[in-house]
Design a protein around this motif. Structure first.
Motif, PDB file in Angstrom:
ATOM      1  N   ARG A 341       0.830  -1.214   0.000  1.00  0.00           N
ATOM      2  CA  ARG A 341       0.000   0.000   0.000  1.00  0.00           C
ATOM      3  C   ARG A 341       0.857   1.253   0.000  1.00  0.00           C
ATOM      4  NH1 ARG A 341      -2.262   3.794   3.081  1.00  0.00           N
ATOM      5  NH2 ARG A 341      -1.099   3.195   4.940  1.00  0.00           N
ATOM      6  N   ARG A 342       2.026   1.206   0.657  1.00  0.00           N
ATOM      7  CA  ARG A 342       2.908   2.367   0.735  1.00  0.00           C
ATOM      8  C   ARG A 342       3.911   2.429  -0.427  1.00  0.00           C
ATOM      9  NH1 ARG A 342       3.471   4.533   5.931  1.00  0.00           N
ATOM     10  NH2 ARG A 342       4.797   6.091   4.898  1.00  0.00           N
ATOM     11  N   GLY A 343       3.863   1.463  -1.330  1.00  0.00           N
ATOM     12  CA  GLY A 343       4.736   1.500  -2.497  1.00  0.00           C
ATOM     13  C   GLY A 343       6.078   0.822  -2.316  1.00  0.00           C
ATOM     14  N   VAL A 344       6.191  -0.068  -1.319  1.00  0.00           N
ATOM     15  CA  VAL A 344       7.424  -0.830  -1.085  1.00  0.00           C
ATOM     16  C   VAL A 344       7.173  -2.273  -1.543  1.00  0.00           C
ATOM     17  CG1 VAL A 344       9.082  -1.646   0.636  1.00  0.00           C
ATOM     18  CG2 VAL A 344       8.064   0.628   0.853  1.00  0.00           C
ATOM     19  N   PHE A 345       7.899  -2.699  -2.570  1.00  0.00           N
ATOM     20  CA  PHE A 345       7.638  -3.990  -3.197  1.00  0.00           C
ATOM     21  C   PHE A 345       8.879  -4.877  -3.121  1.00  0.00           C
ATOM     22  CE2 PHE A 345       5.036  -1.196  -6.310  1.00  0.00           C
ATOM     23  CZ  PHE A 345       4.031  -1.045  -5.366  1.00  0.00           C
ATOM     24  N   LEU A 346       8.645  -6.199  -3.044  1.00  0.00           N
ATOM     25  CA  LEU A 346       9.736  -7.171  -2.949  1.00  0.00           C
ATOM     26  C   LEU A 346       9.615  -8.212  -4.049  1.00  0.00           C
ATOM     27  CD1 LEU A 346      12.092  -8.691  -1.502  1.00  0.00           C
ATOM     28  CD2 LEU A 346      10.345  -9.796  -0.082  1.00  0.00           C
ATOM     29  N   ALA A 347      10.660  -8.358  -4.870  1.00  0.00           N
ATOM     30  CA  ALA A 347      10.806  -9.488  -5.789  1.00  0.00           C
ATOM     31  C   ALA A 347      11.686 -10.506  -5.074  1.00  0.00           C
ATOM     32  CB  ALA A 347      11.448  -9.042  -7.102  1.00  0.00           C
ATOM     33  N   PRO A 348      11.106 -11.579  -4.531  1.00  0.00           N
ATOM     34  CA  PRO A 348      11.841 -12.447  -3.605  1.00  0.00           C
ATOM     35  C   PRO A 348      12.868 -13.331  -4.284  1.00  0.00           C
ATOM     36  CG  PRO A 348       9.675 -13.343  -4.013  1.00  0.00           C
ATOM     37  CD  PRO A 348       9.725 -12.028  -4.737  1.00  0.00           C
ATOM     38  N   GLU A 349      13.749 -13.891  -3.452  1.00  0.00           N
ATOM     39  CA  GLU A 349      14.814 -14.774  -3.925  1.00  0.00           C
ATOM     40  C   GLU A 349      14.247 -16.004  -4.623  1.00  0.00           C
ATOM     41  OE1 GLU A 349      18.725 -17.018  -2.006  1.00  0.00           O
ATOM     42  OE2 GLU A 349      17.097 -16.374  -0.700  1.00  0.00           O
ATOM     43  N   ASP A 350      13.212 -16.595  -4.048  1.00  0.00           N
ATOM     44  CA  ASP A 350      12.600 -17.803  -4.611  1.00  0.00           C
ATOM     45  C   ASP A 350      11.347 -17.386  -5.373  1.00  0.00           C
ATOM     46  OD1 ASP A 350      11.421 -20.225  -5.184  1.00  0.00           O
ATOM     47  OD2 ASP A 350      11.921 -21.127  -3.251  1.00  0.00           O
ATOM     48  N   ARG A 351      11.512 -17.058  -6.631  1.00  0.00           N
ATOM     49  CA  ARG A 351      10.389 -16.514  -7.398  1.00  0.00           C
ATOM     50  C   ARG A 351       9.267 -17.528  -7.570  1.00  0.00           C
ATOM     51  NH1 ARG A 351      14.754 -16.410 -11.012  1.00  0.00           N
ATOM     52  NH2 ARG A 351      14.847 -18.185 -12.434  1.00  0.00           N
ATOM     53  N   LYS A 352       9.612 -18.827  -7.661  1.00  0.00           N
ATOM     54  CA  LYS A 352       8.581 -19.820  -7.926  1.00  0.00           C
ATOM     55  C   LYS A 352       7.673 -20.062  -6.721  1.00  0.00           C
ATOM     56  CE  LYS A 352      10.853 -22.291 -11.683  1.00  0.00           C
ATOM     57  NZ  LYS A 352      11.258 -23.603 -12.226  1.00  0.00           N
ATOM     58  N   ARG A 353       8.254 -20.029  -5.525  1.00  0.00           N
ATOM     59  CA  ARG A 353       7.459 -20.304  -4.333  1.00  0.00           C
ATOM     60  C   ARG A 353       6.887 -19.048  -3.693  1.00  0.00           C
ATOM     61  NH1 ARG A 353      11.616 -24.187  -3.943  1.00  0.00           N
ATOM     62  NH2 ARG A 353      10.844 -26.333  -3.809  1.00  0.00           N
ATOM     63  N   GLN A 354       7.574 -17.931  -3.827  1.00  0.00           N
ATOM     64  CA  GLN A 354       7.164 -16.729  -3.104  1.00  0.00           C
ATOM     65  C   GLN A 354       6.761 -15.564  -4.009  1.00  0.00           C
ATOM     66  OE1 GLN A 354      10.801 -16.178  -0.909  1.00  0.00           O
ATOM     67  NE2 GLN A 354      10.144 -17.487   0.785  1.00  0.00           N
ATOM     68  N   GLY A 355       7.175 -15.596  -5.272  1.00  0.00           N
ATOM     69  CA  GLY A 355       6.920 -14.446  -6.135  1.00  0.00           C
ATOM     70  C   GLY A 355       5.810 -14.635  -7.137  1.00  0.00           C
ATOM     71  N   LEU A 356       5.405 -15.888  -7.381  1.00  0.00           N
ATOM     72  CA  LEU A 356       4.423 -16.173  -8.414  1.00  0.00           C
ATOM     73  C   LEU A 356       3.455 -17.255  -7.951  1.00  0.00           C
ATOM     74  CD1 LEU A 356       6.927 -16.448 -11.410  1.00  0.00           C
ATOM     75  CD2 LEU A 356       5.281 -14.587 -11.087  1.00  0.00           C
ATOM     76  N   VAL A 357       2.284 -17.266  -8.580  1.00  0.00           N
ATOM     77  CA  VAL A 357       1.361 -18.392  -8.435  1.00  0.00           C
ATOM     78  C   VAL A 357       1.439 -19.129  -9.764  1.00  0.00           C
ATOM     79  CG1 VAL A 357      -0.977 -19.145  -7.940  1.00  0.00           C
ATOM     80  CG2 VAL A 357      -0.093 -17.058  -6.874  1.00  0.00           C
ATOM     81  N   LEU A 358       2.206 -20.200  -9.810  1.00  0.00           N
ATOM     82  CA  LEU A 358       2.587 -20.826 -11.074  1.00  0.00           C
ATOM     83  C   LEU A 358       1.405 -21.310 -11.926  1.00  0.00           C
ATOM     84  CD1 LEU A 358       5.775 -22.804  -9.977  1.00  0.00           C
ATOM     85  CD2 LEU A 358       5.652 -20.619 -11.169  1.00  0.00           C
ATOM     86  N   PRO A 359       0.338 -21.878 -11.348  1.00  0.00           N
ATOM     87  CA  PRO A 359      -0.751 -22.336 -12.216  1.00  0.00           C
ATOM     88  C   PRO A 359      -1.560 -21.190 -12.834  1.00  0.00           C
ATOM     89  CG  PRO A 359      -0.783 -23.467 -10.074  1.00  0.00           C
ATOM     90  CD  PRO A 359       0.137 -22.297  -9.952  1.00  0.00           C
ATOM     91  N   MET A 360      -1.389 -19.965 -12.327  1.00  0.00           N
ATOM     92  CA  MET A 360      -2.141 -18.834 -12.854  1.00  0.00           C
ATOM     93  C   MET A 360      -1.455 -18.260 -14.084  1.00  0.00           C
ATOM     94  SD  MET A 360      -3.238 -17.029  -9.227  1.00  0.00           S
ATOM     95  CE  MET A 360      -4.209 -15.724  -9.980  1.00  0.00           C
ATOM     96  N   THR A 361      -2.190 -17.432 -14.841  1.00  0.00           N
ATOM     97  CA  THR A 361      -1.672 -16.863 -16.082  1.00  0.00           C
ATOM     98  C   THR A 361      -0.788 -15.652 -15.804  1.00  0.00           C
ATOM     99  OG1 THR A 361      -3.512 -15.335 -16.360  1.00  0.00           O
ATOM    100  CG2 THR A 361      -3.797 -17.575 -17.233  1.00  0.00           C
ATOM    101  N   VAL A 362      -0.123 -15.178 -16.864  1.00  0.00           N
ATOM    102  CA  VAL A 362       0.680 -13.959 -16.757  1.00  0.00           C
ATOM    103  C   VAL A 362      -0.209 -12.796 -16.310  1.00  0.00           C
ATOM    104  CG1 VAL A 362       2.040 -12.278 -18.056  1.00  0.00           C
ATOM    105  CG2 VAL A 362       2.328 -14.729 -18.500  1.00  0.00           C
ATOM    106  N   ALA A 363      -1.384 -12.666 -16.909  1.00  0.00           N
ATOM    107  CA  ALA A 363      -2.295 -11.567 -16.565  1.00  0.00           C
ATOM    108  C   ALA A 363      -2.751 -11.653 -15.116  1.00  0.00           C
ATOM    109  CB  ALA A 363      -3.502 -11.577 -17.495  1.00  0.00           C
ATOM    110  N   GLU A 364      -3.090 -12.845 -14.650  1.00  0.00           N
ATOM    111  CA  GLU A 364      -3.566 -13.006 -13.275  1.00  0.00           C
ATOM    112  C   GLU A 364      -2.466 -12.706 -12.270  1.00  0.00           C
ATOM    113  OE1 GLU A 364      -6.968 -16.432 -14.122  1.00  0.00           O
ATOM    114  OE2 GLU A 364      -4.874 -17.000 -13.769  1.00  0.00           O
ATOM    115  N   ASN A 365      -1.232 -13.128 -12.560  1.00  0.00           N
ATOM    116  CA  ASN A 365      -0.124 -12.808 -11.671  1.00  0.00           C
ATOM    117  C   ASN A 365       0.165 -11.318 -11.656  1.00  0.00           C
ATOM    118  OD1 ASN A 365       1.663 -15.104 -10.334  1.00  0.00           O
ATOM    119  ND2 ASN A 365       0.804 -15.966 -12.216  1.00  0.00           N
ATOM    120  N   THR A 366      -0.007 -10.657 -12.783  1.00  0.00           N
ATOM    121  CA  THR A 366       0.244  -9.222 -12.862  1.00  0.00           C
ATOM    122  C   THR A 366      -0.753  -8.434 -12.025  1.00  0.00           C
ATOM    123  OG1 THR A 366       1.163  -9.470 -15.101  1.00  0.00           O
ATOM    124  CG2 THR A 366       0.474  -7.255 -14.441  1.00  0.00           C
ATOM    125  N   SER A 367      -1.996  -8.840 -12.034  1.00  0.00           N
ATOM    126  CA  SER A 367      -3.035  -8.092 -11.298  1.00  0.00           C
ATOM    127  C   SER A 367      -3.127  -8.458  -9.825  1.00  0.00           C
ATOM    128  CB  SER A 367      -4.400  -8.339 -11.953  1.00  0.00           C
ATOM    129  OG  SER A 367      -4.805  -9.688 -11.793  1.00  0.00           O
TER     130      SER A 367
END
Length: 515
Positions: A341-367
Motif C-alpha cells: 500500500r505504501r509503495g514498497v515492493f519485494l521481488a523475492p529470492e525464490d520466485r517460484k514459491r514466493q513471487g508467483l502463483v505458477l498455475p495462474m496466467t501472466v495476466a492473473e499474476n500481474t493483477s
C-alpha cells in the motif's frame, strides 16, 4: 573419452506444444567420461530437451541412441533403466525422510528386484541393509554424514550430493545436472566439482546446464549451444571463450560487460531510512540509508542475513525493534499488504514459491497484488487486466504466447520478468530485488539490468541483494556489506573493489559506515 559409439546421441529432436515450437531438429552427442555443457538463453529449449532425455516428454520427431542402440524413452522409469538420471535445479528430496529413505525411495526392494516380476512379492530391504547401501553411496560422493540424518537438516550442497548419490544408486551412466551450483556456497561448489572429476574418471557422461560462464569454461570438455529452439553450434574447450559462447547464445555480440552506463543523480533525496532495525535471529540491529534514484546493493555470503533484512522491511517478518522512514515519513510494515500500500515492493529470492502463483496466467499474476484496482462494479475487469499485462510484457520483452499463458510454462528468465512486471505496473517507490538474476542467462540478465537502471533513473529507490560479485560491482551506486547478520560496511561507488568487498564479506575488519 573413446572413439567408439557415443554414449548418447540425440538426432533431429523436435517437440511442439500448443502454439509453441519448443525444439526444432536439435542434435547433441555425449561420450563416456565427458562433461558436455548445454547452454542457451532461457526459453532456448534446454529444459525441454533434457525432459525428453529424462522420459518426461516424448519427442514429436527425431531419434535417440544410447551406446549406439536406438531407444524409446516413453517414461521416466524407462530412462532410469537405461542409466539416465536428471538432477533438477529444484532438488527432489523429501525433507521429512532421512537420507537412506530418500536414496531408495520407490526402490525399497533393492535395485536388483526393481524390474523383476517378483518385486511385488518381496518385502522392503531390512533397514540395516538399506542404510549400509546408502552409506556406501554417501562415501562415494564424499558426504560424511550418517544415512539416518533427516534431509531437513542438510544444507543445499549436501542435498545436491544426496541427489548425485541417488543417481549413482540407480547405476546412472548419463547424469544431467541442471544449474547445480545456483544455491551453493563457494566451498560446496568446489566439493561438487571434485565429485564431477571423479565421475568423469568412472566414465560417467555428464550434461551440465549452467549460466555461470566461469564454471562452464573450467569444467566442460565441449559446449553445445541452443538458441530459439535450435542447435546453433558446438565448441571444444580449446575453442570456447566467454564472448564466443555469448554470441552463439544471443545471436549478437554483447559489447564488453552488459551493465548500463548511468549518471549519478544530481542530489541525494532520501528514499528509505532504516534505524536500529533488529531482525529476529540477528545478533544486533542495523542502520542504513537508501536514496531515490540510486541502486543500493547488498553483498554478503549465503547466510549473512540479507534476505531476512529485506523480508523485515517488506513486512513478511516483524522486527524486534527499530524504526523506518519512507520519503521522510514514518513507515512501519506490519504486513506485506501494508508495504505494498505504501509503495514498497519485494521481488523475492525464490520466485517460484514466493513471487508467483505458477498455475495462474501472466495476466492473473500481474493483477494479483493490486487486485482491488481491477474491480469494476464488483466484477474483475478482465479487459484491463489483459491490457496491463500486455503493456508490461512489451516493456520487459517477456516471451510468452499471450497474457493468458500459464506462468508455470515460462522459462526462468521470463518468470522473473513477470515478477518485475507486476510491480512496475504499480509504480514502486522502493523496489527490493533479492537475487534478481539467479538462474537467468546472459541475454535476459542484460535486459533486466537495463530495466532496473531505468527504474533508478526515474527516481525509484532500488535495494538489490546479489551473491554475484560482478553484478554488485556493475550495478550498485553504493553497497551495504553484511557478515553473519551484521552490517560491517557501507561503501560508496568510488570505494568499491572486488578485493575490498570480499575482505568485508568474509569477516575482515569492519569499515566505518558511510552515508
Amino acid at each position: 573419452m573413446t572413439s567408439s559409439a557415443p554414449l548418447l546421441e540425440m538426432r533431429g529432436i523436435g517437440k511442439r506444444f500448443v502454439g509453441v515450437t519448443a525444439l526444432e531438429g536439435v542434435s547433441l552427442s555425449l561420450q563416456a567420461g565427458e562433461v558436455l555443457a548445454l547452454m542457451g538463453e532461457n526459453g532456448a529449449g534446454k529444459s525441454t530437451l533434457m525432459k525428453v532425455l529424462g522420459g518426461l516428454h516424448q519427442p514429436d520427431s527425431g531419434e535417440i541412441r544410447v551406446a549406439g542402440q536406438p531407444v524409446v524413452l516413453d517414461s521416466v522409469a524407462r530412462a532410469q533403466e537405461l542409466g539416465i538420471a536428471l538432477i533438477h535445479q529444484e532438488l527432489m528430496l523429501a525433507p521429512n525422510l532421512d537420507i537412506a529413505a530418500n536414496l531408495f525411495l520407490g526402490r525399497e526392494q533393492g535395485p536388483q528386484a526393481r524390474h523383476s516380476r517378483l518385486a511385488r512379492y518381496l518385502g522392503p530391504l531390512p533397514q540395516r541393509r538399506l542404510r549400509e547401501q546408502s552409506q556406501r553411496l554417501l562415501e562415494r560422493v564424499g558426504l560424511r554424514l550418517p544415512a539416518s540424518t533427516p534431509v531437513a537438516r542438510l544444507t543445499p550442497g549436501q542435498m545436491q550430493l544426496c541427489e548425485i548419490a541417488k543417481a549413482l544408486g540407480q547405476n546412472a551412466r548419463i547424469l544431467i545436472m541442471d544449474e547445480p551450483t545456483s544455491s551453493l556456497t563457494a566451498g560446496e561448489s568446489e566439493q561438487l566439482f571434485r565429485i564431477i572429476a571423479q565421475l568423469k574418471a568412472e566414465q560417467i557422461g555428464i550434461i551440465y546446464i549452467s549460466h555461470r560462464m566461469d564454471e562452464v569454461l573450467a569444467l566442460a570438455d565441449r559446449i553445445t549451444v541452443l538458441r530459439d529452439a535450435r542447435h546453433v553450434g558446438d565448441l571444444t574447450r580449446e575453442q570456447a571463450s566467454h564472448d564466443q559462447i555469448v554470441s552463439l547464445m544471443v545471436g549478437r555480440q554483447l559489447s564488453g560487460q552488459y551493465f548500463p552506463a548511468r549518471a549519478a543523480p544530481p542530489e541525494r533525496e532520501l528514499g528509505l531510512e532504516i534505524e536500529d532495525l533488529w531482525v529476529p535471529g540477528a545478533p544486533c540491529a542495523v542502520s542504513f540509508r537508501a536514496y531515490r534514484g540510486q541502486i543500493l546493493g547488498f553483498a554478503g555470503l549465503v547466510g549473512s542475513g540479507r534476505t531476512e533484512l529485506m523480508q523485515a522491511i517488506f513486512g513478511a517478518t516483524r522486527p524486534l525493534s527499530g524504526s523506518m522512514r519512507l520519503g521522510g515519513a514514518p513507515f512501519r510494515a506490519d504486513s506485506p499488504r501494508e508495504a505494498i500500500r505504501r509503495g514498497v515492493f519485494l521481488a523475492p529470492e525464490d520466485r517460484k514459491r514466493q513471487g508467483l502463483v505458477l498455475p495462474m496466467t501472466v495476466a492473473e499474476n500481474t493483477s494479483l497484488p493490486d487486485i482491488a484496482s481491477y474491480a469494476r462494479l464488483g466484477w474483475l475487469d478482465r479487459r484491463r487486466e489483459r491490457s496491463v499485462a500486455e503493456q508490461e510484457m512489451k516493456r520487459l520483452n517477456t516471451k510468452a504466447s499471450s497474457p493468458a499463458q500459464r506462468v508455470v510454462n515460462l522459462s526462468g528468465g521470463n518468470q522473473q520478468k513477470v515478477v518485475l512486471g507486476k510491480w512496475l505496473a504499480m509504480s514502486p517507490r522502493v523496489l527490493i530485488l533479492d537475487e534478481p538474476t539467479r538462474g537467468i542467462d546472459v541475454g535476459a540478465k542484460a535486459e533486466i539490468y537495463r530495466h532496473v537502471a531505468a527504474l533508478a533513473d526515474s527516481g525509484v529507490c532500488v535495494l538489490m541483494v546479489s551473491s554475484d560479485m560482478e553484478e554488485i560491482l556493475g550495478m550498485s551506486d553504493r553497497v551495504v556489506v553484511m557478515h553473519e547478520r551484521r552490517l560491517v560496511g557501507v561503501l560508496e561507488r568510488e570505494e568499491l573493489s572486488q578485493h575490498r568487498l570480499a575482505h568485508l564479506m568474509t569477516g575482515g575488519a569492519p569499515l566505518e559506515a558511510a552515508g
